[in-house]
Design a protein around this motif. Structure first.
Motif, mmCIF file in Angstrom:
data_model
loop_
_atom_site.group_PDB
_atom_site.id
_atom_site.type_symbol
_atom_site.label_atom_id
_atom_site.label_comp_id
_atom_site.label_asym_id
_atom_site.label_seq_id
_atom_site.Cartn_x
_atom_site.Cartn_y
_atom_site.Cartn_z
ATOM 1 N N SER A 161 -3.680 0.300 -3.283
ATOM 2 C CA SER A 161 -3.343 -1.167 -2.871
ATOM 3 C C SER A 161 -2.730 -2.088 -4.136
ATOM 4 N N SER A 195 -4.119 -8.830 8.830
ATOM 5 C CA SER A 195 -4.164 -7.677 9.545
ATOM 6 C C SER A 195 -3.294 -7.653 10.605
ATOM 7 N N GLN A 223 -8.073 -4.741 2.682
ATOM 8 C CA GLN A 223 -8.739 -3.497 2.191
ATOM 9 C C GLN A 223 -7.547 -2.359 2.831
ATOM 10 N N LYS A 224 -7.905 -1.136 2.297
ATOM 11 C CA LYS A 224 -7.304 -0.131 2.645
ATOM 12 C C LYS A 224 -7.820 0.238 4.165
ATOM 13 N N LEU A 225 -6.797 0.976 4.851
ATOM 14 C CA LEU A 225 -7.191 1.421 6.026
ATOM 15 C C LEU A 225 -7.804 3.021 5.888
ATOM 16 N N THR A 234 -10.655 -1.053 8.779
ATOM 17 C CA THR A 234 -10.903 -1.489 7.458
ATOM 18 C C THR A 234 -11.870 -2.686 7.447
ATOM 19 N N TYR A 293 0.711 -1.014 0.038
ATOM 20 C CA TYR A 293 -0.147 -0.019 0.037
ATOM 21 C C TYR A 293 0.731 1.307 -0.077
#
Lengths: 111, 115
Positions: free
Chosen positions: A48, A98, B101-103, B94, A33
């Motif tokens: 991204s 994450s 996915q993007k933050l 997110t 990103y």
């Protein structure tokens, strides 16, 4: 602990010039990103990248911007013709899930 | 789409006092929640995260945050702050289970700890 590395830490460029910001993500990460933070403002998503292609981009990421993973380790952001408003801190991040892990950023100053 | 609101742009406190930094979010889907900290002239460091399980999450340096789904909040707290906690704190979300996915970040809260 592995970390995301960004170079240079500070880049000064004349308006209209091309600039390339470089990032070395954490080695086993697959998602990459770019974000930017204009001075005094919030961090904004730019793009991204997964599996050698862009998976999502924001409205900020116009035709002047491009990303590339040229050699399997580096991840670069190119701004083709810089504008004054491109002055910001640019953060690279990588993830295998994450959370996302961030580099220390490149401060881009456009004169 | 997601959005994050951090109502307090700056929170001044005295050393050893408790602090709460507020974060509210909006999303049409379930989310993961994060707090990142940015020390002066440095990058973003993950402070803590909520992915699933217990709604109360803790960091190694004494911060905690509680996910409250009904109030769509993820406030950050510390019972006793130190001078070294002076930094900018960003709440981020997110979307869950949709790939990586993007933050989406809030505008940040600057915590100023004084002696």
């Amino acid at each position: 602990e592995p970390e995301v590395t960004q170079t240079p830490s500070h880049q000064v460029t004349q308006m209209g010039q091309e600039v390339i910001l470089r990032c070395v993500p954490i080695s086993n990460h697959l998602y990459f990103y770019w974000y930017r933070q204009i001075l005094g403002q919030k961090v904004e998503f730019l793009v991204s990248f997964y599996n050698n292609e862009i998976s999502e981009k924001s409205e900020i990421f116009d035709d002047q911007f491009s990303v590339e993973r040229p050699d399997g380790s580096n991840f670069t952001l190119k701004i083709r013709s810089t504008k004054l408003e491109d002055s910001a801190m640019y953060f690279c991040a990588s993830a295998s899930g994450s959370p996302q892990h961030f580099g220390d950023g490149t401060r881009l100053s456009i004169l | 789409a997601q959005s994050v609101t951090q109502l307090d742009s700056q929170v001044p406190v005295f050393e050893e006092a408790p602090v709460e930094l507020r974060c509210n979010y909006s999303s049409s889907v379930s989310v993961y929640l994060f707090w990142y900290v940015q020390y002066p002239n440095q990058g973003l460091q993950l402070l803590l995260k909520y992915l699933s399980g217990s709604t109360l999450v803790e960091s190694i340096n004494g911060f905690e945050a509680e996910f409250n789904k009904s109030q769509t909040s993820f406030h950050l707290r510390k019972p006793s702050v130190h001078i070294s906690d002076t930094a900018e704190y960003f709440c981020a979300v997110t979307a869950m289970n949709t790939g990586f996915q993007k933050l989406v970040f809030g505008t940040g809260t600057r915590l100023l700890v004084s002696p």
